[in-house]
Design a protein around this motif. Structure first.
Motif, PDB file in Angstrom:
ATOM      1  N   ALA A   1       0.767  -1.296  -0.025  1.00  0.00           N
ATOM      2  CA  ALA A   1       0.052   0.019  -0.040  1.00  0.00           C
ATOM      3  C   ALA A   1       0.678   1.402  -0.054  1.00  0.00           C
ATOM      4  N   VAL A   2       0.534   2.061  -1.000  1.00  0.00           N
ATOM      5  CA  VAL A   2       1.334   3.437  -1.071  1.00  0.00           C
ATOM      6  C   VAL A   2       0.233   4.342  -0.661  1.00  0.00           C
ATOM      7  N   THR A   3       0.533   5.139   0.500  1.00  0.00           N
ATOM      8  CA  THR A   3      -0.404   6.291   1.145  1.00  0.00           C
ATOM      9  C   THR A   3      -0.393   7.267   0.028  1.00  0.00           C
ATOM     10  N   GLU A   4      -1.259   8.530   0.174  1.00  0.00           N
ATOM     11  CA  GLU A   4      -1.351   9.572  -0.265  1.00  0.00           C
ATOM     12  C   GLU A   4      -0.041  10.521  -0.220  1.00  0.00           C
ATOM     13  N   GLY A   5       0.509  10.258   1.055  1.00  0.00           N
ATOM     14  CA  GLY A   5       1.721  10.893   1.562  1.00  0.00           C
ATOM     15  C   GLY A   5       2.912  10.243   1.096  1.00  0.00           C
ATOM     16  N   GLY A   6       2.846   9.212   0.360  1.00  0.00           N
ATOM     17  CA  GLY A   6       4.127   8.523   0.079  1.00  0.00           C
ATOM     18  C   GLY A   6       4.684   7.501   0.801  1.00  0.00           C
ATOM     19  N   ARG A   7       4.096   7.095   1.999  1.00  0.00           N
ATOM     20  CA  ARG A   7       4.318   5.861   2.806  1.00  0.00           C
ATOM     21  C   ARG A   7       4.136   4.733   2.099  1.00  0.00           C
ATOM     22  N   ILE A   8       5.079   3.890   2.187  1.00  0.00           N
ATOM     23  CA  ILE A   8       4.980   2.443   1.733  1.00  0.00           C
ATOM     24  C   ILE A   8       4.696   1.392   3.002  1.00  0.00           C
ATOM     25  N   PHE A   9       3.678   0.654   2.866  1.00  0.00           N
ATOM     26  CA  PHE A   9       3.595  -0.364   3.786  1.00  0.00           C
ATOM     27  C   PHE A   9       3.424  -1.981   2.838  1.00  0.00           C
TER      28      PHE A   9
ATOM     29  N   ASP B   1       1.795  -9.799  -7.771  1.00  0.00           N
ATOM     30  CA  ASP B   1       0.658 -10.178  -6.742  1.00  0.00           C
ATOM     31  C   ASP B   1      -0.167  -8.844  -6.528  1.00  0.00           C
ATOM     32  N   THR B   2      -0.219  -7.924  -5.353  1.00  0.00           N
ATOM     33  CA  THR B   2      -0.831  -7.074  -5.085  1.00  0.00           C
ATOM     34  C   THR B   2      -0.330  -5.867  -5.749  1.00  0.00           C
ATOM     35  N   PHE B   3      -1.339  -4.850  -6.181  1.00  0.00           N
ATOM     36  CA  PHE B   3      -1.103  -3.316  -6.906  1.00  0.00           C
ATOM     37  C   PHE B   3      -1.392  -2.286  -5.729  1.00  0.00           C
ATOM     38  N   SER B   4      -0.462  -1.131  -6.027  1.00  0.00           N
ATOM     39  CA  SER B   4      -0.825   0.135  -5.380  1.00  0.00           C
ATOM     40  C   SER B   4      -0.432   1.215  -6.074  1.00  0.00           C
ATOM     41  N   ILE B   5      -1.239   2.227  -6.523  1.00  0.00           N
ATOM     42  CA  ILE B   5      -0.796   3.407  -7.209  1.00  0.00           C
ATOM     43  C   ILE B   5      -0.311   4.453  -6.217  1.00  0.00           C
ATOM     44  N   GLY B   6       0.948   5.095  -6.432  1.00  0.00           N
ATOM     45  CA  GLY B   6       1.401   5.934  -5.420  1.00  0.00           C
ATOM     46  C   GLY B   6       0.853   7.277  -5.960  1.00  0.00           C
ATOM     47  N   PRO B   7       1.220   8.424  -5.213  1.00  0.00           N
ATOM     48  CA  PRO B   7       1.016   9.748  -5.458  1.00  0.00           C
ATOM     49  C   PRO B   7       1.919  10.128  -6.747  1.00  0.00           C
ATOM     50  N   ASP B   8       3.086   9.465  -6.639  1.00  0.00           N
ATOM     51  CA  ASP B   8       4.213   9.715  -7.799  1.00  0.00           C
ATOM     52  C   ASP B   8       4.132   9.626  -9.066  1.00  0.00           C
TER      53      ASP B   8
ATOM     54  N   SER C   1      -2.835 -13.575  10.661  1.00  0.00           N
ATOM     55  CA  SER C   1      -2.431 -13.788   9.425  1.00  0.00           C
ATOM     56  C   SER C   1      -2.834 -12.723   8.426  1.00  0.00           C
ATOM     57  N   VAL C   2      -2.080 -11.878   8.168  1.00  0.00           N
ATOM     58  CA  VAL C   2      -2.616 -10.765   7.259  1.00  0.00           C
ATOM     59  C   VAL C   2      -2.436 -10.850   5.719  1.00  0.00           C
ATOM     60  N   GLN C   3      -3.487 -10.698   4.880  1.00  0.00           N
ATOM     61  CA  GLN C   3      -3.335 -10.945   3.603  1.00  0.00           C
ATOM     62  C   GLN C   3      -3.214  -9.542   2.794  1.00  0.00           C
ATOM     63  N   SER C   4      -3.858  -8.610   3.449  1.00  0.00           N
ATOM     64  CA  SER C   4      -3.697  -7.151   2.528  1.00  0.00           C
ATOM     65  C   SER C   4      -3.528  -6.150   3.420  1.00  0.00           C
ATOM     66  N   VAL C   5      -2.821  -5.034   3.100  1.00  0.00           N
ATOM     67  CA  VAL C   5      -2.862  -3.766   3.669  1.00  0.00           C
ATOM     68  C   VAL C   5      -2.989  -2.842   2.668  1.00  0.00           C
ATOM     69  N   VAL C   6      -4.003  -1.847   2.812  1.00  0.00           N
ATOM     70  CA  VAL C   6      -4.536  -1.026   1.659  1.00  0.00           C
ATOM     71  C   VAL C   6      -4.681   0.379   2.244  1.00  0.00           C
TER      72      VAL C   6
ATOM     73  N   TYR D   1       2.903   0.553  -8.152  1.00  0.00           N
ATOM     74  CA  TYR D   1       3.829  -0.560  -7.295  1.00  0.00           C
ATOM     75  C   TYR D   1       3.379  -1.927  -7.185  1.00  0.00           C
ATOM     76  N   VAL D   2       4.096  -2.921  -7.323  1.00  0.00           N
ATOM     77  CA  VAL D   2       3.562  -4.123  -7.444  1.00  0.00           C
ATOM     78  C   VAL D   2       4.554  -5.031  -6.736  1.00  0.00           C
ATOM     79  N   ILE D   3       4.038  -6.236  -5.917  1.00  0.00           N
ATOM     80  CA  ILE D   3       4.894  -7.044  -5.266  1.00  0.00           C
ATOM     81  C   ILE D   3       5.092  -8.383  -6.207  1.00  0.00           C
ATOM     82  N   ALA D   4       6.370  -8.740  -6.225  1.00  0.00           N
ATOM     83  CA  ALA D   4       6.690 -10.152  -6.945  1.00  0.00           C
ATOM     84  C   ALA D   4       6.940 -10.963  -6.067  1.00  0.00           C
ATOM     85  N   ASN D   5       6.341 -12.057  -5.830  1.00  0.00           N
ATOM     86  CA  ASN D   5       6.891 -12.869  -4.728  1.00  0.00           C
ATOM     87  C   ASN D   5       6.727 -14.659  -4.952  1.00  0.00           C
TER      88      ASN D   5
END
Length: 364
Positions: free
Chosen positions: A46-54, A315-322, A88-93, A326-330
């Motif tokens: 997850a990429v937040t509107e402030g650019g932090r990445i989780f 795997d999961t995608f997230s679009i950042g403010p930049d 057991s966490v599957q997603s963070v958004v 972003y994508v996880i390759a696992n």
């Protein structure tokens, strides 16, 4: 060139990319490495509107030190605290409103969810404190349920709505619609063909068919920028579906009527993650071909925007403010459970990104 790649090139418009004879995988787009992970396998970003990445790490068998972590100077730091409160966490958004939401399956190693354990947790980014916890009721999370990914719309309901995929391995798939104000969750399209593994689907990854046991229900999910359309797909499928969110949320709409409103948008490749941008484009992974596809708003042809050997199981995608996707390759397909007990994953796992010059779809 393998026949499967020729078919993919014809159907999904690979734009004439040159193929490396050594591995059969074209190199398309400019993928940038953001971070690597030498320990447990990540699934979500997850990429937040402030650019932090989780990022997050499910308990599928790896030794997980922390279910959720924030990247600081490229290194994962436990989040929101050193003590891990999750099962057991599957997603963070990121929700675009100053919070990240953590989806706890409560189903380590894909076991039945622990009673009262499956939940959605909101963390305030200003304080890094948990501000809301919603525990799913048993009629929403079944003994076979595996809650997978989530999208938010704060234009609907008193405090907003969350749409969650049930990617069950043995029971019915579904879209779970959660009222964030009341905590009430309902299962929609429960066992519908669009939320179920595709009949006869046998994917091939790294040139090797996945085992017959690979039958996973609804997984990837994305919300249109106006909040009116939900896109989703089963992990064991190559098709994309869409449904009006107004009908999903309306308890007066029967399952039969809702099923009639589902649109089959055709083949897109076999996908794990989905995402939509502010312009209405939809992005989908293609784990059979180490690729990311894009369907322009109103378009009918998928374009390959990134493809490379190290994009191993996007795997999961997230679009950042930049303006990056972003994508996880696992390397999910290389786990021991898919390879006769042999763990073929080659660390490190990667967080990658590709420039798309687009903003995240709004949630409010």
């Amino acid at each position: 060139m393998k026949a499967s790649i020729l078919v993919a090139a014809a159907v999904l418009a690979l734009n004439g990319a040159a193929v490396h004879a050594a591995d059969g995988i074209p190199t398309v787009g400019k993928l940038e490495r953001v971070a690597t992970f030498g320990g447990a396998m990540p699934t979500g970003v997850a990429v937040t509107e402030g650019g932090r990445i989780f990022v997050n790490f499910p308990r599928w068998g790896d030794d997980v030190a922390s279910s959720v972590a924030e990247l600081r100077d490229g290194k994962p730091v436990p989040y929101p605290a050193a003590a891990d409160p999750f099962i057991s966490v599957q997603s963070v958004v990121a929700d675009g409103r100053g919070r990240v939401w953590i989806l706890d399956t409560a189903a380590p190693k894909f076991s039945a969810p622990q009673p009262g354990g499956a939940k959605l947790v909101a963390v305030d980014l200003a304080t890094d404190k948990v501000v809301k916890t919603i525990v799913f009721a048993p009629d929403a999370v079944l003994p076979t349920t595996y809650v997978n990914d989530v999208r938010f719309d704060f234009r609907a309901g008193k405090e907003g709505v969350a749409y969650i995929t049930d990617s069950s391995l043995s029971g019915p798939g579904a879209i779970i619609v959660l009222d964030l104000a009341t905590g009430k969750a309902v299962r929609r399209l429960d066992g519908h063909p669009s939320t179920s593994p595709e009949a006869g689907f046998v994917p091939a990854v790294d040139g090797k068919p996945m085992p017959a046991s690979f039958k996973v229900a609804s997984d990837g999910i994305a919300l249109s920028p106006d909040g009116a359309t939900l896109y989703y797909c089963a992990l064991s499928s190559r098709r994309l579906y869409a449904v009006p969110t107004k009908l999903l949320r309306d308890p007066g709409v029967s399952e039969a009527a809702l099923a009639l409103a589902v649109r089959d948008l055709g083949a897109k490749g076999a996908s794990d993650g989905l995402e939509a941008d502010a312009g209405g484009a939809v992005y989908a992974g293609d784990y059979e071909h180490n690729a990311i596809r894009k369907l322009a708003a109103g378009g009918t042809t998928w374009q390959t925007i990134a493809q490379a050997p190290n994009l191993s199981w996007p795997d999961t995608f997230s679009i950042g403010p930049d303006g990056y996707l972003y994508v996880i390759a696992n390397q999910l397909h290389r786990q021991a459970g898919f390879n006769d007990g042999r763990d073929l994953r080659r660390k490190p796992y990667e967080l990658l990104r590709v420039k798309i010059d687009a903003r995240p779809a709004p949630t409010k």
